[in-house]
Design a protein around this motif. Structure first.
Motif, short mmCIF file in Angstrom:
data_model
loop_
_atom_site.label_atom_id
_atom_site.label_comp_id
_atom_site.label_asym_id
_atom_site.label_seq_id
_atom_site.Cartn_x
_atom_site.Cartn_y
_atom_site.Cartn_z
N GLU A 1 -35.72 -3.17 3.25
CA GLU A 1 -36.51 -3.94 2.27
C GLU A 1 -35.92 -3.80 0.87
O GLU A 1 -35.83 -4.78 0.12
CB GLU A 1 -37.96 -3.47 2.29
N GLN B 1 -32.55 -5.77 0.71
CA GLN B 1 -32.78 -7.22 0.66
C GLN B 1 -33.34 -7.63 -0.70
O GLN B 1 -32.98 -8.69 -1.23
CB GLN B 1 -33.74 -7.64 1.78
N ALA B 2 -34.21 -6.79 -1.27
CA ALA B 2 -34.74 -7.09 -2.60
C ALA B 2 -33.64 -7.06 -3.65
O ALA B 2 -33.59 -7.91 -4.55
CB ALA B 2 -35.84 -6.09 -2.96
N LYS B 3 -32.71 -6.09 -3.52
CA LYS B 3 -31.60 -6.00 -4.46
C LYS B 3 -30.67 -7.19 -4.33
O LYS B 3 -30.21 -7.76 -5.34
CB LYS B 3 -30.82 -4.70 -4.23
N ILE B 4 -30.39 -7.58 -3.08
CA ILE B 4 -29.52 -8.73 -2.86
C ILE B 4 -30.15 -10.00 -3.44
O ILE B 4 -29.47 -10.81 -4.08
CB ILE B 4 -29.24 -8.92 -1.35
N ALA B 5 -31.46 -10.15 -3.25
CA ALA B 5 -32.16 -11.32 -3.79
C ALA B 5 -32.10 -11.32 -5.32
O ALA B 5 -31.86 -12.36 -5.95
CB ALA B 5 -33.61 -11.32 -3.32
N GLU B 6 -32.27 -10.13 -5.92
CA GLU B 6 -32.21 -10.01 -7.38
C GLU B 6 -30.82 -10.36 -7.90
O GLU B 6 -30.67 -11.13 -8.85
CB GLU B 6 -32.59 -8.59 -7.79
N THR C 1 -28.47 -12.07 -6.37
CA THR C 1 -28.15 -13.47 -6.09
C THR C 1 -28.76 -14.39 -7.13
O THR C 1 -28.11 -15.36 -7.59
CB THR C 1 -28.67 -13.85 -4.69
N GLU C 2 -29.99 -14.09 -7.54
CA GLU C 2 -30.66 -14.91 -8.55
C GLU C 2 -29.95 -14.83 -9.90
O GLU C 2 -29.88 -15.81 -10.64
CB GLU C 2 -32.11 -14.47 -8.69
N GLN C 3 -29.40 -13.67 -10.20
CA GLN C 3 -28.75 -13.47 -11.49
C GLN C 3 -27.30 -13.95 -11.50
O GLN C 3 -26.73 -14.20 -12.57
CB GLN C 3 -28.79 -11.98 -11.86
#
Length: 282
Positions: free
Chosen positions: A246, A249-254, A256-258
């Motif tokens: 979790e 995945q949260a870090k990857i999402a962060e 990716t957004e940046q």
């Protein structure tokens, strides 16, 4: 030692490496253990090599492993000096490996920060604090081949015959010698017809004959209970893995957004191009 490698004699090896090691009273990763035509091999190289060895080699004695790894690195250095540089394929492989190792470092940093004892305890509490448990059953059975035989045994049980004794005498199942005892089990552990019969029983009640693919059963419900929440240590690794995934995945999402990510379209070629190793053979 692993096949396919040749080694210097113990005396020659000692002569090569005694001076660098003796000169270091407090060795560190930069301590030189060998010098090959001016190229240094350090203690750090040795330790890093040992760290990624397969388990069967990790079991070698330290003295044997130490000499073996140094000699292997020396031989690799000698062979590498025959090349002016890496091929395109190997350069790309090295870049991929460096990228992978740096990603692993990030994952390890995330795990250290997020997968703590406190976080694991909190995850355990969240999942099991209101755990109500599922029904579990302790049952015994008598397995026979025909319905007529099952009815005959059932009549004797209704007349007061002991269930365990009747199981030992008549049951053809593997639990027969043990009085038909099946122990505790939850839903989904038995074939549907058998499970349905068990669920309908009251404690101490014997079922009517029940047919399954194994034959005809007479079942007695010995006891019933609710399952208990697992101990923290029993699910610690599972909880840790979930927290890690979790967090990653949260870090990857962060990230990716940046990030500014552009994926190129390859014109005139299909996915099969990934098999064309000739493109990296230079």
């Amino acid at each position: 030692m692993p096949k396919g490698l040749t080694f210097l004699s113990s005396m020659a090896l000692a002569a090569v490496f005694a001076l660098p090691l003796a000169a270091q009273t407090t060795p560190d990763a930069d301590t030189v253990v060998a010098n090959v035509n001016g190229d240094e091999i350090t203690l750090g190289h040795v330790i890093a090599s040992v760290a990624v060895l397969p388990p069967q080699y990790q079991q070698l004695e330290d003295a044997v492993l130490f000499d073996f790894i140094i000699e292997q690195l020396v031989q690799q250095q000698l062979l590498s000096q025959e090349q002016e540089g890496l091929t395109t394929r190997n350069k790309l492989a090295l870049e991929n490996e460096a990228r992978s190792l740096q990603a692993v470092q990030t994952v390890e940093a995330i795990s250290t920060a997020e997968v703590t004892d406190e976080a694991i305890q909190a995850a355990y509490d969240a999942q099991f604090a209101n755990f109500e448990g599922e029904d579990e059953y302790d049952a015994s059975h008598i397995l026979v081949e025909t319905e007529e035989k099952a009815q005959e045994v059932k009549a004797q049980l209704d007349d007061g015959a002991d269930f365990a004794e009747m199981a030992r005498e008549h049951s053809t199942g593997p639990s027969g010698p043990n009085g038909g005892a099946l122990g505790w089990f939850g839903k989904g552990r038995m074939v549907p017809e058998f499970e349905a019969a068990v669920i309908d029983l009251e404690k101490g009640q014997v079922s009517e004959p029940v047919q399954t693919q194994f034959g005809w059963h007479l079942v007695i419900l010995n006891d019933k209970r609710k399952s208990e929440a697992p101990a923290l240590d029993a699910v610690r690794n599972e909880l840790a893995q979930t927290l890690q995934q979790e967090a990653i995945q949260a870090k990857i999402a962060e990230l990716t957004e940046q990030a500014q990510i552009e994926r190129s379209e390859l014109e005139g070629v299909g996915p099969e191009i990934i098999r064309q190793t000739t493109l990296i053979q230079e």
